[in-house]
Design an enzyme around this catalytic site. Structure first.
Site, PDB file in Angstrom:
ATOM      1  N   PRO A 280     -32.034 -10.075  29.309  1.00 24.15           N
ATOM      2  CA  PRO A 280     -32.073 -11.010  28.185  1.00 24.15           C
ATOM      3  C   PRO A 280     -31.447 -12.353  28.555  1.00 24.15           C
ATOM      4  O   PRO A 280     -30.462 -12.408  29.288  1.00 24.15           O
ATOM      5  CB  PRO A 280     -31.208 -10.305  27.129  1.00 24.15           C
ATOM      6  CG  PRO A 280     -30.209  -9.538  27.933  1.00 24.15           C
ATOM      7  CD  PRO A 280     -30.956  -9.070  29.161  1.00 24.15           C
ATOM      8  N   GLY A 281     -32.029 -13.419  28.083  1.00 26.45           N
ATOM      9  CA  GLY A 281     -31.465 -14.752  28.302  1.00 26.45           C
ATOM     10  C   GLY A 281     -31.220 -15.435  26.971  1.00 26.45           C
ATOM     11  O   GLY A 281     -30.099 -15.537  26.473  1.00 26.45           O
ATOM     12  N   TYR A 322     -42.377 -27.702  24.211  1.00 23.24           N
ATOM     13  CA  TYR A 322     -42.984 -26.589  23.465  1.00 23.24           C
ATOM     14  C   TYR A 322     -43.233 -26.937  22.011  1.00 23.24           C
ATOM     15  O   TYR A 322     -43.527 -26.056  21.220  1.00 23.24           O
ATOM     16  CB  TYR A 322     -42.071 -25.360  23.484  1.00 23.24           C
ATOM     17  CG  TYR A 322     -41.517 -24.951  24.812  1.00 23.24           C
ATOM     18  CD1 TYR A 322     -42.370 -24.592  25.873  1.00 23.24           C
ATOM     19  CD2 TYR A 322     -40.153 -24.887  25.027  1.00 23.24           C
ATOM     20  CE1 TYR A 322     -41.847 -24.185  27.084  1.00 23.24           C
ATOM     21  CE2 TYR A 322     -39.623 -24.477  26.229  1.00 23.24           C
ATOM     22  CZ  TYR A 322     -40.478 -24.135  27.264  1.00 23.24           C
ATOM     23  OH  TYR A 322     -39.955 -23.720  28.455  1.00 23.24           O
ATOM     24  N   CYS A 349     -38.489 -44.127  26.248  1.00 23.83           N
ATOM     25  CA  CYS A 349     -39.794 -44.725  25.970  1.00 23.83           C
ATOM     26  C   CYS A 349     -40.921 -43.729  26.141  1.00 23.83           C
ATOM     27  O   CYS A 349     -41.740 -43.845  27.058  1.00 23.83           O
ATOM     28  CB  CYS A 349     -40.034 -45.906  26.889  1.00 23.83           C
ATOM     29  SG  CYS A 349     -38.687 -47.054  26.850  1.00 23.83           S
ATOM     30  N   GLU A 350     -40.945 -42.712  25.300  1.00 24.61           N
ATOM     31  CA  GLU A 350     -42.006 -41.703  25.314  1.00 24.61           C
ATOM     32  C   GLU A 350     -42.135 -41.221  23.884  1.00 24.61           C
ATOM     33  O   GLU A 350     -41.116 -40.940  23.243  1.00 24.61           O
ATOM     34  CB  GLU A 350     -41.596 -40.469  26.143  1.00 24.61           C
ATOM     35  CG  GLU A 350     -41.237 -40.717  27.571  1.00 24.61           C
ATOM     36  CD  GLU A 350     -42.346 -40.279  28.523  1.00 24.61           C
ATOM     37  OE1 GLU A 350     -43.366 -39.727  28.051  1.00 24.61           O
ATOM     38  OE2 GLU A 350     -42.180 -40.522  29.723  1.00 24.61           O
TER      39      GLU A 350
HETATM   40  C1  LIG Z   1     -37.007 -16.208  31.888  1.00 25.35           C
HETATM   41  C2  LIG Z   1     -36.900 -14.796  32.297  1.00 25.35           C
HETATM   42  C3  LIG Z   1     -36.061 -13.908  31.603  1.00 25.35           C
HETATM   43  C4  LIG Z   1     -35.300 -14.308  30.362  1.00 25.35           C
HETATM   44  O1  LIG Z   1     -36.148 -14.585  29.300  1.00 25.35           O
HETATM   45  P1  LIG Z   1     -35.549 -14.830  27.825  1.00 25.35           P
HETATM   46  O2  LIG Z   1     -36.750 -15.122  27.009  1.00 25.35           O
HETATM   47  O3  LIG Z   1     -34.622 -15.973  27.912  1.00 25.35           O
HETATM   48  O4  LIG Z   1     -34.875 -13.579  27.409  1.00 25.35           O
HETATM   49  C5  LIG Z   1     -35.935 -12.621  32.084  1.00 25.35           C
HETATM   50  N1  LIG Z   1     -36.604 -12.204  33.186  1.00 25.35           N
HETATM   51  C6  LIG Z   1     -37.437 -13.033  33.872  1.00 25.35           C
HETATM   52  C7  LIG Z   1     -38.138 -12.516  35.057  1.00 25.35           C
HETATM   53  C8  LIG Z   1     -37.607 -14.333  33.446  1.00 25.35           C
HETATM   54  O5  LIG Z   1     -38.446 -15.138  34.109  1.00 25.35           O
END
Ligand SMILES: *Cc1c(COP(=O)(O)O)cnc(C)c1O
Length: 425
Positions: A280-281, A322, A349-350
């Site tokens: 998870p990120g 996005y 400037c975009e």
């Molecule tokens: C970006 C990524 C993540 C994390 O994704 P989240 O949406 O931030 O949880 C995990 N594994 C891989 C391989 C990724 O490229």
């Protein structure tokens, strides 16, 4: 749940008013709540408590050393995608057996560094990478621990730029080639075949795509068992979304975990006590950070009002990249002010340089502070020096204290590596 709350109409991070940080470090700055990071990590970890597991936080979401250190102390491992990220997790003292290495384009140098450190797993994304890994491991007199990243070809129903698990995406090994590549990998002398990996995208707001992907890879895992290739690790990637807008709630980590664990329950993998890896990120870092900026100008257009901030798309790219929604809050809340459709924009400037279009917001004056919410993941890490703008400071709050965990860049630093033609040595 997070720790950005109003007290006496002042927006606080934990027990520190954002206004106080702005006075001390200037604007713009990113502000992270340590307690929120810890809480998000604990909720996620506890959700998987019923199965053997390792949570490898995805470093690319927010790679600040203080963030990594906070998560390491909570027991996190890390998912890295470059030698730079390897250096970061080494710097905070992460043991090698808590590191997995993902990415489609690992260079030989990156592979060597990770082999030498002795990481847990390479998530291999192509036949070419598999052979390169085998060769490099042989030269170093080692065996490379390998999982194959399989592309399950399911639609994650998210933004096309952050979908990775479809046949047309560049990621992973095509599902139909997977079995053959496992057979081949099993014959390579310097490869230790340990796992299966898949990651289908980011900011997913439904469970079905995760469950579909798991079903697909379990079929494969079962076939491998029958062929006498039992795997120790099943890495299900990251991708769980977070609420950016009121009312659009992605599933809670507990629901996510119970859906996956239920699907796994009767598999041979689970019966052998195989270890689940999660990456998870965003769900850990996203709502643990805000970007605080100051209003430089408030301009009345013909149809709407423009708030021009001292932060721009180079500081937070997600709206431009996005068309992402970020809630915007006044740092000092005042009531009884009429709300109007407002474009919140930066100085670049975009036309893509915006934080919000037609957002209903009260009147702001020059010098007022705003907080852009949900900026803890894919915020600072995606920032650039476009327009020769120094990257902003990062601050972490712990209770009633705060620390600058990355100094604001100086203009001298930006020019440091440049020289006129022929003037370099
Ligand atoms: C970006 C990524 C993540 C994390 O994704 P989240 O949406 O931030 O949880 C995990 N594994 C891989 C391989 C990724 O490229």
């Amino acid at each position: 749940m997070d720790h950005f709350v109003y007290r006496d109409n002042q927006l606080y991070c934990e027990r520190v008013p954002l206004e106080q940080i702005a006075r001390a470090v200037g604007t713009p700055f990113y502000c992270y709540s340590e307690q929120t990071l810890q809480h998000h990590f604990a909720v996620f970890r506890d959700a998987f408590a019923a199965a053997p597991h390792l949570i490898c936080y995805s470093v690319k979401a927010n790679s600040n050393l203080a963030v990594l250190d906070t998560l390491l102390q909570q027991g996190a491992g890390f998912d890295i995608v470059s030698a730079g990220e390897l250096a970061r997790v080494q710097r905070v003292g992460c043991p090698p057996e808590r590191i997995v290495f993902s990415g489609v384009g690992k260079t030989s140098q990156e592979i060597r560094s990770a082999l030498e450190y002795g990481i847990l797993l390479f998530n291999v994304e192509s036949v070419g990478e598999l052979h390169r890994l085998n060769t490099l491991a042989g030269l170093l007199g080692r065996r490379a621990p390998v999982a194959l990243r399989i592309n399950p070809d399911v639609d994650p129903q998210t933004h096309p730029h952050i979908s990775t698990g479809l046949r047309r995406n560049k990621f992973g090994i095509p599902y139909n080639q997977a079995l053959a590549l496992y057979r081949e990998a099993a014959t390579l002398p310097h490869v230790e075949l340990l796992g299966l990996d898949c990651h289908i995208g980011s900011q997913l707001t439904a469970l079905e795509p995760f469950v579909d992907a798991l079903r697909r890879v379990l079929l494969l895992l079962n076939s491998l068992e029958r062929e006498g290739i039992p795997l120790r690790y099943l890495d299900l990637g990251g991708g769980l979304g977070i609420p950016y807008e009121e009312g659009r709630l992605p599933p809670h980590p507990r629901l996510y975990a119970s859906a996956l664990l239920a699907e796994l329950a009767h598999s041979p993998f689970a019966q052998r006590q195989g270890t689940l890896i999660l990456e998870p990120g965003r769900v850990i870092a996203g709502n643990a950070g805000v970007l605080v900026a100051r209003v430089e100008y408030s301009k009345e257009g013909e149809e709407k009002r423009f708030l021009i901030l001292d932060a721009g798309m180079n500081d937070l790219l997600r709206p431009a990249l996005y068309n992402a929604h970020h809630a915007i809050l006044p740092v000092a809340r005042r009531f009884g002010r009429e709300e109007r459709a407002t474009d919140v924009v930066g100085p670049i400037c975009e036309s893509g340089d915006f934080f919000a279009h037609d957002r209903l917001l009260p009147t702001f004056q020059e010098g007022d502070l705003l907080a852009v919410r949900s900026a803890g993941a894919y915020g600072f890490v995606m920032s650039s020096n476009y327009n020769t703008r120094p990257r902003v400071a990062e601050v972490m709050v712990r209770g009633d204290r705060f620390a600058v965990v990355r100094r604001r860049e100086s203009i001298e630093q930006l020019l440091e590596n440049e020289s006129l033609f022929g003037a370099s040595t």
